[in-house]
Design a protein around this motif. Structure first.
Motif, PDB file in Angstrom:
ATOM      1  N   GLN A 150       0.833  -1.196   0.000  1.00  0.00           N
ATOM      2  CA  GLN A 150       0.000   0.000   0.000  1.00  0.00           C
ATOM      3  C   GLN A 150       0.872   1.251   0.000  1.00  0.00           C
ATOM      4  O   GLN A 150       0.602   2.199  -0.732  1.00  0.00           O
ATOM      5  N   GLY A 151       1.932   1.274   0.805  1.00  0.00           N
ATOM      6  CA  GLY A 151       2.824   2.434   0.864  1.00  0.00           C
ATOM      7  C   GLY A 151       3.484   2.720  -0.479  1.00  0.00           C
ATOM      8  O   GLY A 151       3.625   3.883  -0.880  1.00  0.00           O
ATOM      9  N   TYR A 152       3.898   1.674  -1.169  1.00  0.00           N
ATOM     10  CA  TYR A 152       4.499   1.857  -2.491  1.00  0.00           C
ATOM     11  C   TYR A 152       3.480   2.445  -3.459  1.00  0.00           C
ATOM     12  O   TYR A 152       3.793   3.351  -4.226  1.00  0.00           O
TER      13      TYR A 152
ATOM     14  N   ARG B  44      14.545   5.627  -4.027  1.00  0.00           N
ATOM     15  CA  ARG B  44      14.445   4.598  -2.989  1.00  0.00           C
ATOM     16  C   ARG B  44      13.959   5.140  -1.647  1.00  0.00           C
ATOM     17  O   ARG B  44      13.542   4.387  -0.784  1.00  0.00           O
ATOM     18  N   ASP B  45      14.016   6.477  -1.468  1.00  0.00           N
ATOM     19  CA  ASP B  45      13.494   7.100  -0.250  1.00  0.00           C
ATOM     20  C   ASP B  45      12.022   7.457  -0.371  1.00  0.00           C
ATOM     21  O   ASP B  45      11.426   7.987   0.557  1.00  0.00           O
ATOM     22  N   GLY B  46      11.433   7.195  -1.547  1.00  0.00           N
ATOM     23  CA  GLY B  46      10.032   7.512  -1.768  1.00  0.00           C
ATOM     24  C   GLY B  46       9.805   8.933  -2.247  1.00  0.00           C
ATOM     25  O   GLY B  46       8.666   9.385  -2.327  1.00  0.00           O
ATOM     26  N   ASP B  47      10.889   9.656  -2.569  1.00  0.00           N
ATOM     27  CA  ASP B  47      10.757  11.023  -3.063  1.00  0.00           C
ATOM     28  C   ASP B  47      10.465  11.009  -4.555  1.00  0.00           C
ATOM     29  O   ASP B  47      11.070  10.248  -5.317  1.00  0.00           O
TER      30      ASP B  47
END
Length: 120
Positions: free
Chosen positions: A30-32, A90-93
């Protein structure tokens, strides 16, 4: 009620984004999906629950909210709609975006990338 009797939900833009990511990238958390679509955690959570309840997706691992597609309800369509997704590091930015159009075979028929300029 059998699977054949289950009426699939009317697909929203968010559904198309989720289904496109899962179609191209396999099982995702879900976070991805929040990072990749740029949607709120609540929007993604709600749509995942609806899609799972309609037996389109299934939760593979509840503690991490990992989902995979069981079936793509769009397979009868000639083409899926154009979907815009975020490109994240990879940090979600968010570091860019991509527009994807998929044909009925599940293969992208067009793909456009835009990377954001990080220089000042």
């Amino acid at each position: 009620m059998s699977r054949a009797d289950t009426m699939p939900p009317r697909l929203t833009t968010v559904d198309h984004e989720i289904l496109t990511v899962l179609r191209l990238e396999c099982a995702r958390t879900q976070g991805y999906l929040v990072n990749r679509t740029g949607r709120s955690r609540q929007q993604i959570h709600t749509r995942l629950q609806i899609l799972a309840g309609s037996q389109i997706l299934r939760a593979v691992h509840y503690p991490t909210a990992l989902y995979e597609m069981i079936q793509d309800p769009r397979e009868d369509e000639d083409e899926f709609p154009l979907v815009e997704l975020n490109i994240v590091d990879r940090d979600g930015d968010e570091i860019g975006s991509e527009q994807i159009k998929i044909g009925p075979s599940g293969i992208p028929t067009s793909h456009q990338y835009q990377h954001y300029d990080s220089s000042p």
